[in-house]
Design a protein around this motif. Structure first.
Motif, PDB file in Angstrom:
ATOM      1  N   GLN A  83      25.940 -12.858 -11.096  1.00  0.00           N
ATOM      2  CA  GLN A  83      25.993 -11.419 -11.345  1.00  0.00           C
ATOM      3  C   GLN A  83      25.018 -10.768 -10.369  1.00  0.00           C
ATOM      4  OE1 GLN A  83      25.553 -10.525 -15.529  1.00  0.00           O
ATOM      5  NE2 GLN A  83      27.763 -10.433 -15.557  1.00  0.00           N
ATOM      6  N   TRP A 106      18.887 -17.677 -18.452  1.00  0.00           N
ATOM      7  CA  TRP A 106      19.928 -16.919 -19.170  1.00  0.00           C
ATOM      8  C   TRP A 106      20.574 -17.801 -20.246  1.00  0.00           C
ATOM      9  CZ3 TRP A 106      25.085 -18.615 -18.650  1.00  0.00           C
ATOM     10  CH2 TRP A 106      25.991 -17.901 -19.430  1.00  0.00           C
ATOM     11  N   ARG A 110      20.685 -16.842 -24.074  1.00  0.00           N
ATOM     12  CA  ARG A 110      21.975 -16.570 -24.712  1.00  0.00           C
ATOM     13  C   ARG A 110      22.122 -17.432 -25.975  1.00  0.00           C
ATOM     14  NH1 ARG A 110      27.135 -13.741 -23.439  1.00  0.00           N
ATOM     15  NH2 ARG A 110      28.525 -14.700 -24.920  1.00  0.00           N
ATOM     16  N   ARG A 402      29.688 -14.996 -19.919  1.00  0.00           N
ATOM     17  CA  ARG A 402      28.841 -13.826 -20.164  1.00  0.00           C
ATOM     18  C   ARG A 402      29.584 -12.750 -20.931  1.00  0.00           C
ATOM     19  NH1 ARG A 402      23.768 -13.837 -16.276  1.00  0.00           N
ATOM     20  NH2 ARG A 402      23.094 -12.325 -17.800  1.00  0.00           N
ATOM     21  N   CYS A 404      30.669 -10.195 -23.701  1.00  0.00           N
ATOM     22  CA  CYS A 404      29.768  -9.365 -24.510  1.00  0.00           C
ATOM     23  C   CYS A 404      29.330 -10.094 -25.779  1.00  0.00           C
ATOM     24  CB  CYS A 404      30.490  -8.077 -24.892  1.00  0.00           C
ATOM     25  SG  CYS A 404      29.556  -7.053 -26.013  1.00  0.00           S
TER      26      CYS A 404
HETATM   27  C1  HEM Z   1      32.366  -0.910 -27.486  1.00  0.00           C
HETATM   28  C2  HEM Z   1      31.187  -1.459 -27.309  1.00  0.00           C
HETATM   29  C3  HEM Z   1      30.848  -2.449 -26.237  1.00  0.00           C
HETATM   30  C4  HEM Z   1      31.435  -2.684 -25.021  1.00  0.00           C
HETATM   31  C5  HEM Z   1      32.652  -1.987 -24.426  1.00  0.00           C
HETATM   32  C6  HEM Z   1      30.686  -3.750 -24.374  1.00  0.00           C
HETATM   33  C7  HEM Z   1      31.013  -4.298 -23.146  1.00  0.00           C
HETATM   34  C8  HEM Z   1      30.338  -5.348 -22.555  1.00  0.00           C
HETATM   35  C9  HEM Z   1      30.720  -5.999 -21.305  1.00  0.00           C
HETATM   36  C10 HEM Z   1      31.933  -5.628 -20.462  1.00  0.00           C
HETATM   37  C11 HEM Z   1      29.812  -6.973 -21.064  1.00  0.00           C
HETATM   38  C12 HEM Z   1      29.827  -7.941 -19.865  1.00  0.00           C
HETATM   39  C13 HEM Z   1      29.225  -7.296 -18.669  1.00  0.00           C
HETATM   40  C14 HEM Z   1      29.359  -8.146 -17.418  1.00  0.00           C
HETATM   41  O1  HEM Z   1      29.881  -9.276 -17.472  1.00  0.00           O
HETATM   42  O2  HEM Z   1      28.946  -7.656 -16.362  1.00  0.00           O
HETATM   43  C15 HEM Z   1      28.821  -6.934 -22.116  1.00  0.00           C
HETATM   44  C16 HEM Z   1      27.724  -7.768 -22.188  1.00  0.00           C
HETATM   45  C17 HEM Z   1      26.801  -7.710 -23.205  1.00  0.00           C
HETATM   46  N1  HEM Z   1      26.858  -6.931 -24.345  1.00  0.00           N
HETATM   47 FE1  HEM Z   1      28.306  -5.602 -24.814  1.00  0.00          FE
HETATM   48  N2  HEM Z   1      29.650  -4.104 -25.196  1.00  0.00           N
HETATM   49  C18 HEM Z   1      29.715  -3.353 -26.331  1.00  0.00           C
HETATM   50  C19 HEM Z   1      28.869  -3.437 -27.427  1.00  0.00           C
HETATM   51  C20 HEM Z   1      27.783  -4.261 -27.533  1.00  0.00           C
HETATM   52  C21 HEM Z   1      26.916  -4.355 -28.674  1.00  0.00           C
HETATM   53  C22 HEM Z   1      27.095  -3.572 -29.984  1.00  0.00           C
HETATM   54  C23 HEM Z   1      25.913  -5.237 -28.353  1.00  0.00           C
HETATM   55  C24 HEM Z   1      24.745  -5.714 -29.184  1.00  0.00           C
HETATM   56  C25 HEM Z   1      24.696  -5.692 -30.495  1.00  0.00           C
HETATM   57  C26 HEM Z   1      26.185  -5.710 -27.009  1.00  0.00           C
HETATM   58  C27 HEM Z   1      25.398  -6.627 -26.318  1.00  0.00           C
HETATM   59  C28 HEM Z   1      25.731  -7.179 -25.095  1.00  0.00           C
HETATM   60  C29 HEM Z   1      24.907  -8.173 -24.408  1.00  0.00           C
HETATM   61  C30 HEM Z   1      23.581  -8.721 -24.908  1.00  0.00           C
HETATM   62  C31 HEM Z   1      25.580  -8.511 -23.223  1.00  0.00           C
HETATM   63  C32 HEM Z   1      25.118  -9.497 -22.146  1.00  0.00           C
HETATM   64  C33 HEM Z   1      25.681 -10.882 -22.381  1.00  0.00           C
HETATM   65  C34 HEM Z   1      25.286 -11.874 -21.305  1.00  0.00           C
HETATM   66  O3  HEM Z   1      25.032 -11.461 -20.163  1.00  0.00           O
HETATM   67  O4  HEM Z   1      25.257 -13.076 -21.597  1.00  0.00           O
HETATM   68  N3  HEM Z   1      27.316  -5.103 -26.546  1.00  0.00           N
HETATM   69  N4  HEM Z   1      29.172  -5.960 -23.016  1.00  0.00           N
END
Ligand code: HEM
Length: 455
Positions: A83, A106, A110, A402, A404
């Motif tokens: 990334q 990471w 995670r 990765r 969400c």
């Molecule tokens: C409609 C709501 C949400 C959308 C559309 C969304 C979308 C995303 C997307 C697309 C990614 C991946 C990004 C990438 O690969 O560059 C991501 C990662 C992540 N999201 Fe969400 N998210 C949402 C809600 C949430 C919520 C409610 C939380 C926490 C309670 C959360 C925590 C995270 C975390 C911690 C990551 C990083 C995971 C990693 O890198 O291993 N997200 N999200």
């Protein structure tokens, strides 16, 4: 995968990736078109084929629109794709939490955070999600004018502060919320402006603001963590789960790591969910048939009671409303990766360092995967239709290692909020188009005002 060419193909072999692409300016490449309107730019790129070469300034990039290729990019993240590094605003606020961390660090983080957002745990947060929404609904009355953006932001903020930090006193929640708002705004500005291109040592007013907000966050979270460590009660919040998490060597998260992860979860989850809800109300107001189908389901499943966690599985139409909203207005609209040695996509070698871009916005609105793509049709997600949708044609939560972490949390929260409010009220959104502005999340370009009507 098709690579049909559109007009004005750049003849330079600048990308080393043998696929077509639009002409660009010397040095700037296609940056001016991208900067002017990234959503329109990605849709235009799609016209050149499913794999397109373009230039972000002097950097050679590849854009992919085909679900199979997108799946390859997402599932190869951390293996043959990295990334891209995040800007100083992200790092100042999120520290070295799971969004910022890379490689083995990471992976460890995670695995430590994941158990706290498993479906079983989300069940324990659902009462706060529904309860906070019921409190809001009790304050609304027939004929009242509201600003939906503001209402949804305040509600999801309350839910995030309570479920993540277990903070319930208004003064604590307010101080934390205010600092988070500043931090989130500055991250958004950095993401969509030139801030990220400046070296870290350059002082800017935005960087000063973010430092100040981070200091408040540090102090607030520090206090909350200390209180949790001192208390013996089992608390139903995410922070408590993180305090007991242990890695494969039996080590626990330090206070600094707990701070980074909780703030990361807050920033990752708050604006994404609140914007999704704003778009959902906007789309429901413009599609009375879908709104009627939603209220029919709510009346049938809930009657005159408030929803709880177990209703989530029964509220299938409400789930489809959220999925279809995330298709048309994917709040995260861009996923990218930087090729490492040996990276390949769609059978094409990606030279090391090539930045590969995909956009939920462009692929979700492609008629090959979604007939009449502009139409809001929650029925696409019915049991009988949903199975026909190609894997990775819809990827609002990303995918692969990765993906969400908050997918389940966000879906349950959005469905419960819609269920509580749409069971009691119809939101008559003022006429006029609302357009998406792609900052860190896809934001409405103006206030979304509505009149509340009791059902
Ligand atoms: C409609 C709501 C949400 C959308 C559309 C969304 C979308 C995303 C997307 C697309 C990614 C991946 C990004 C990438 O690969 O560059 C991501 C990662 C992540 N999201 Fe969400 N998210 C949402 C809600 C949430 C919520 C409610 C939380 C926490 C309670 C959360 C925590 C995270 C975390 C911690 C990551 C990083 C995971 C990693 O890198 O291993 N997200 N999200």
């Amino acid at each position: 995968m098709s690579t049909e060419t559109g007009p004005a193909v750049d003849p330079e072999p600048s990308g080393h990736v043998p696929v077509p692409g639009p002409r660009g300016l010397p040095f700037l490449g296609n940056l001016p078109q991208f900067g002017k309107n990234p959503l329109a730019f990605f849709e235009k790129l799609r016209g050149y084929g499913d794999m397109v070469r373009w230039r972000f300034g002097p950097n050679s990039c590849v854009f992919i629109a085909d679900p199979e290729c997108i799946g390859e990019l997402l599932t190869e993240t951390e293996r043959t794709f990295d990334q891209p590094a995040l800007g100083i605003a992200f790092r100042t606020v999120m520290g070295n939490g799971v969004v910022v961390a890379r490689g083995p660090d990471w992976r460890r983080k995670r695995s430590l955070v994941q158990p706290s957002v498993r479906p079983k745990q989300v069940r324990s947060y659902a009462a706060t999600m529904a309860g906070s929404t019921v409190k809001l609904a009790d304050t609304w009355s027939d004929g009242q004018r509201i600003d939906i953006k503001r209402e949804m932001a305040a509600l999801t903020q309350k839910i995030a502060v309570r479920t993540i930090f277990g903070v319930d006193t208004p003064a604590d929640a307010e101080a934390m919320g205010r600092a988070m708002d500043v931090a989130q705004q500055e991250i958004g500005k950095e993401f969509s402006g030139i801030g990220a291109l400046l070296p870290d040592w350059v002082p800017t007013p935005g960087r000063a603001r973010i430092k100040k907000a981070a200091a408040v966050i540090d102090a607030e979270v520090g206090r909350v963590v200390a209180r949790h460590r001192d208390g013996d009660d089992e608390r139903p919040d995410l922070l408590s789960r993180l305090l007991t998490a242990v890695d494969e060597n039996g080590a626990q998260l330090t206070d600094k790591e707990i701070r980074d992860e909780t703030v990361t979860l807050y920033i990752g989850g708050h604006e994404t969910t609140s914007s999704t809800l704003v778009w959902a109300w906007y789309l429901l107001a413009r599609n009375p048939q879908a709104r009627a189908a939603l209220t029919e389901e709510l009346d049938r499943v809930l009657g005159d009671r408030e929803p709880e966690f177990d209703d989530y599985a029964r509220l299938t139409y409400a789930q489809s409303v959220v999925k279809e909203t995330l298709r048309l207005y994917p709040t995260i609209w861009l996923v990218t990766g930087v090729a490492k040695q040996g990276a390949r996509i769609g059978g094409v070698d990606m030279p090391e360092g090539t930045r590969v871009w995909s956009s939920q916005w462009a692929t979700h609105r492609d008629e090959r995967w979604f007939p009449e793509p502009e139409a809001f049709r929650p029925e696409r997600w019915d049991a009988e239709n949903g199975d026909d949708i190609a894997e990775y044609a819809w990827f609002p939560f990303g995918g692969g290692p990765r993906v969400c972490l908050g997918t389940r949390f966000a879906m349950v929260e959005a469905v419960l909020i819609l269920a509580v409010l749409a069971r009691r009220f119809v939101l008559e959104v003022d006429p006029g188009d609302v357009n998406p502005v792609p900052t860190l999340t896809l934001q409405p370009d103006r206030d979304v005002l509505a009149t509340v009507r009791a059902r």
